[in-house]
Scaffold this motif. Structure first.
Motif: not given
Lengths: 474, 107, 384
Positions: B21, B36-37, B39, B43, B47, B88, B90
């Protein structure tokens, strides 16, 4: 440009992927379009690299990885990250992402667009800490993030227990499970569940775990209100049949949902015949076991043909792939029958259990009546902020059908295009006008199936490039 | 807000050396966040303690990711000025994410 | 046919078609003290009257109809006084734009024609146009500026009408697809699914795009061309514009509603047929519409398209309305095919009601007789 494919499969869930792979194995040129970044659909959504480090590699993840690997090696052309915003008979599909558009054409179209979650409102459900059950599940499994520290799980159907289990797995706390179905209603289905020992075993394990953790399961209940406090939500719970509130709990996230229903955008646009499943409480396209609809060249497979879960979706997808091969002249009738036989046998076994689960997901009209009785200012349309009271007034003013209701209230006119509020609107109209939901009907499906960015559609152009219609009369 | 799983870092798959990650830094309404790349934004933001992603265009009350499958459209944010769904889009290094400005007035 | 059914009471007037023309006529007829039935194959205001772009424009109205559009616009803005409730009409200026030399010439020509008919339209330079509408593309060369324009969210208007019609005692009969009219004993019988659903001394045919079919019930042939207009609306946006904008050739019809959504109308065609009532979008035709809109108001390029829909617009052979008595049939009237019909609709409907009341109103230019391709052969029996 690549050549025109024989088949376009819309949707990269297990059914779509299996249909695509199977059709490809029979030699057909197949393109699969999926609006997620990678195939897998909702059940087998690919976990982020981060999620892989913090959640256990469960069955869904292993199956999903296997599915993606199969697809990668299949020769199916995959367009990930593209949504379909328009479909025309023939078939022409207009795709968009956040930046661009493209057109895809094919003789056969497989709608493998799966299911969407069904929602009914309660006071406070527009709070950002409230999310769908499926959404919460995706957040945890694919994102590796809990909805909150203390999560209230509410709604109907087996997904309640699956999500509660996932919250515990991820180290979160489940404050309670609020289920519209009663213990008796579940018990009545237990015998059916026994037909699927694997599923029964999973269910029993979940229940045991919830009991060990001392998590209250409130049956025959709904959330009546969620009020935002200083840094959490104050939630009131009542009986589905009305009466005084039965309990109040505090939490910092709510995951709620009332089962799944087929996603009907494509089949409605193409005017396929749909039938209403009374037990499940939703419409689904009419299709034969191979997914053939009454529209030539249009197939529907997986949960989009009626929600039956991932196992059935896989079998349906394979069957659709074989059906496509036959319809395109790649195999003869005897071969098709031979290939289909074991699949159909397996499906018959699963069907009974799946249907029992589907009926447990259906909260029936009581749910809207309850919301209406206790908090008429509850918003039924999230996008346009239309309250149940405002909806009722429009009906009293003379809105007798879904489209007039939409026009007079704006309920369903927002960016979700009615996907979140259609069931509530239908039940409200049905109740107020003393008709069956089937008589009340549905919102007319409009394009675009997803909002399309103007810039993506217009592209780069000069004024002289604009094709103008004939001038208005002088 | 303790919404990161309690066993974060247990490294279910990292143990086999399969997954790496990579952290990235992006901003949401000018505040830096770590993601994190690969995701999804929704999310990464949750977090980081962000639940409200914007406000309703109708009444200005907070809204957040609801369906997470591109259906409800409530997680719409601007990513580099382009309207995108946080369920959707990232995360990536240097991504500039902002809430969509409230409309102000209207009915 | 209907022997066993209880026969409906004879009304004074049966109005067929519950759009803006028919509903307004019905409303004013009822207020004259007549017993009125308003009949529609679907629900009230669900065709063109409820799905049009909601423009109260003069720039896009046919020059010959400017006087009527002015009156109609007034009525919409003052709906409280005659409908009993506000319908959300908003007065704004209107601009018709020219981006090329050819369009400048067209603009002058069209503005002059409308000015002659009483529209206060003046051609202004880019600076003035940008003052009126700061959101415009700065490459605009000239604009036809009209201080009198505006818009209404058309989809909600039927609700106000529904309430007003009920108050006036009009019997609204929705979901009653008429398939024929018969003449019996000095009155008309309205037939739906083989049964007489209403009887009336007078009839008003107000079926918009369906008027050709309706006239055929009376053995008459009147050609009605049907346009299938494609309309586009964005999600809610912060304010990007404050006027109604068209381009020189009379197309586009762009405006931002109070709720922030922007409607792009303007005559791009979709598919559809009045016989089935079905319509479908032509995606390729959307590109031109969206390009023109976002060229005109550049900030629209940041928006997302929320919905596309279609509506039937009706047009006679000479693109002028058909309003007045139906030749050869006693107490039978037609109203429809009015260009920019939503704008002038309430005025036209009231005019017909006044004419039916024997008041002196000038409907000469709209006489349906000029449009008839054949005359009635018989005045009796069931025609369908």
């Amino acid at each position: 440009m690549t050549r025109r494919p024989d088949v376009v499969v819309a949707g990269g869930g297990v059914a779509g992927v299996m249909a695509a792979i199977t059709a490809r194995r029979h030699g057909l040129a197949v393109t699969l379009v999926d609006d997620n970044a990678t195939p897998g659909g909702q059940v087998f959504r690919e976990p982020s690299a981060f999620a892989r480090t913090v959640t256990p590699p469960d069955h869904e993840r292993r199956e999903g990885d296997r599915l993606r690997e199969l697809l990668r090696r299949s020769g199916v052309r995959v367009l990930s990250g593209w949504g379909i915003w328009s479909v025309q008979p023939g078939y022409r599909l207009d795709l968009s992402n956040d930046f661009a558009v493209q057109v895809l054409e094919a003789g056969s179209l497989v709608a493998a667009t799966g299911a969407v979650e069904r929602f009914f409102p309660f006071a406070g459900w527009t709070d950002p800490a409230v999310m769908g059950l499926a959404g919460a599940s995706l957040l945890m499994r694919a994102g590796g993030v809990l909805p909150g520290r203390r999560t209230l799980v509410a709604g109907a159907g087996p997904l309640l227990f699956s999500v509660a289990h996932q919250v515990l797995d991820a180290g979160g706390e489940v404050v309670a499970i609020v289920d519209t179905a009663t213990r008796t209603q579940w018990a009545a289905r237990a015998a059916t569940l026994a037909l699927d020992p694997a599923r029964l075993k999973t269910g029993v394990a979940w229940m045991a775990r919830l009991a060990r953790a001392g998590i209250p399961v409130l049956g025959g209940a709904v959330i009546r209100q969620a009020r935002r406090g200083e840094d959490d939500l104050d939630v009131t719970i009542g009986s589905v049949r009305g009466g005084a509130p039965v309990r109040s709990v505090r939490c910092d996230a709510i995951a709620c949902g009332y089962g799944l229903k087929p996603s009907l955008g494509l089949t409605r646009m193409l005017k396929a015949r749909h039938v209403f499943d009374e037990a499940a409480g939703y419409w689904h396209p009419h299709a034969d076991p191979f997914g053939r609809t009454d529209v030539a060249g249009l197939y529907v497979t997986g949960d989009g043909a009626g929600v039956r879960g991932a196992q059935m979706a896989r079998l349906r997808g394979i069957l659709t792939g074989h059906g496509l091969a036959f319809d395109h002249g790649r195999i003869d009738a005897a071969t098709l029958a031979h290939l289909a036989r074991p699949l159909l046998r397996a499906m018959r076994r699963l069907e009974v259990v799946s249907r029992a689960m589907t009926s447990l997901m259906n909260p029936r009209p009581a749910i809207m009546k309850e919301a209406e009785m206790h908090a008429p200012d509850t918003l039924m349309c999230r996008c346009e902020r239309v309250s149940i009271a405002a909806g009722g007034q429009a009906i009293r003013d003379g809105a007798g059908d879904m489209n007039q209701f939409k026009a007079w209230t704006r309920c369903g006119m927002g960016p979700c295009q009615g996907r979140m509020c259609e069931d509530s609107a239908r039940q409200l109209l049905a109740r107020h006008t003393a008709r069956a939901p089937t008589e009340v009907g549905a919102f007319t499906q409009r394009l675009p199936l997803r909002p399309v960015p103007v810039r993506a559609l217009s592209g780069n152009f000069a004024y002289a490039d604009i094709v103008l219609p004939q001038a208005a009369p002088p | 807000m303790g919404i990161q799983p309690s066993h974060a870092g247990r490294g279910f798959e990292a143990e086999n050396g399969k997954i790496l990650t990579q952290t990235v830094i992006f901003t949401f309404n000018s505040r830096p966040f770590t993601g994190y790349r690969g995701e999804i934004l929704a999310a990464a933001l949750r977090r980081g303690g962000i639940v409200a992603l914007g406000v309703s265009a109708v009444d200005g009350t907070p809204r957040g990711a609801f369906c997470l499958m591109g259906s409800c459209q409530e997680c719409l944010v601007l990513v580099g000025g382009v309207p995108r769904n946080a369920c959707r889009a990232v995360v990536d290094d240097g991504l500039c994410v902002t809430s969509i400005a409230p409309l102000g007035g209207g009915s | 046919m209907s022997a066993v059914m209880s026969r409906p009471a004879v009304m004074d007037v049966a109005v067929l078609g519950a759009g803006v023309m028919g509903s307004t006529a019905a409303l004013f007829l009822a207020r004259q003290g007549r017993r009125v039935a308003l009949i529609d194959r679907k629900a009230i205001f669900r065709e063109a009257s409820g799905v049009n772009a909601g423009t109260l424009t003069l720039n896009m109205t046919r020059a010959a109809l400017v006087p009527h559009a002015l009156k109609g616009r007034e009525m919409w803005l003052e709906a409280r006084s005659w409908l009993g409730r506000d319908v959300g009409a908003v007065a704004t200026p209107g601009l018709s734009l020219a981006f090329t030399e050819a369009e400048c010439a067209l603009l002058e020509e069209r503005a002059a024609a409308r000015r002659e008919m009483g529209a206060p339209i003046s051609v202004v330079g880019a600076a003035r146009a940008l003052e009126v509408e700061p959101g415009l593309n700065t490459t605009v060369r000239a604009a036809a500026y009209c201080p009198l324009d505006g818009f209404i969210p058309a989809y909600g208007v039927g609700r106000g009408y529904c309430l007003a019609l009920c108050e006036a005692g009009v019997e609204i009969m929705e979901n009653s697809a008429v398939d024929g009219i018969a003449r019996a004993g000095g009155h008309y019988e309205i037939v739906s699914a083989g049964q007489v659903i209403a009887r009336a001394r007078s009839i008003v045919l107000a079926g918009g795009a369906w008027l050709e079919r309706m006239m055929a019930w009376l053995g008459l042939r009147m050609r009605v061309k049907c346009l299938v207009n494609q309309l586009v609306v964005t999600e809610r946006l912060p304010p990007v514009m404050g006027s109604v904008v068209s381009i020189a050739n009379g197309l586009l019809s762009l405006k931002q509603f109070v709720n922030g959504t922007v409607v792009m109308g303007g005559g791009w065609q979709g598919r559809g047929h009045v016989d089935t009532g079905e319509t479908s979008v032509i995606p390729a035709n959307l590109v031109g519409n969206v390009r023109l809109a976002s060229f005109t108001i550049p900030r629209l390029s940041e928006a997302r398209i929320a919905r596309i829909w279609l509506g039937f617009e009706s047009e006679t052979d000479d693109a002028m309305p058909a309003i007045g008595p139906i030749p050869g049939w006693e107490n039978a009237f037609v109203i429809g095919c009015v260009h920019s019909g939503f704008t002038s609709g309430p005025y036209m409907g009231r005019l017909l009601a006044q004419a039916m009341d024997g008041q002196a109103v000038d409907l000469k230019a709209f006489d349906p007789a000029r449009l008839l391709l054949s005359l009635p052969s018989a005045h009796k029996g069931f025609c369908s």
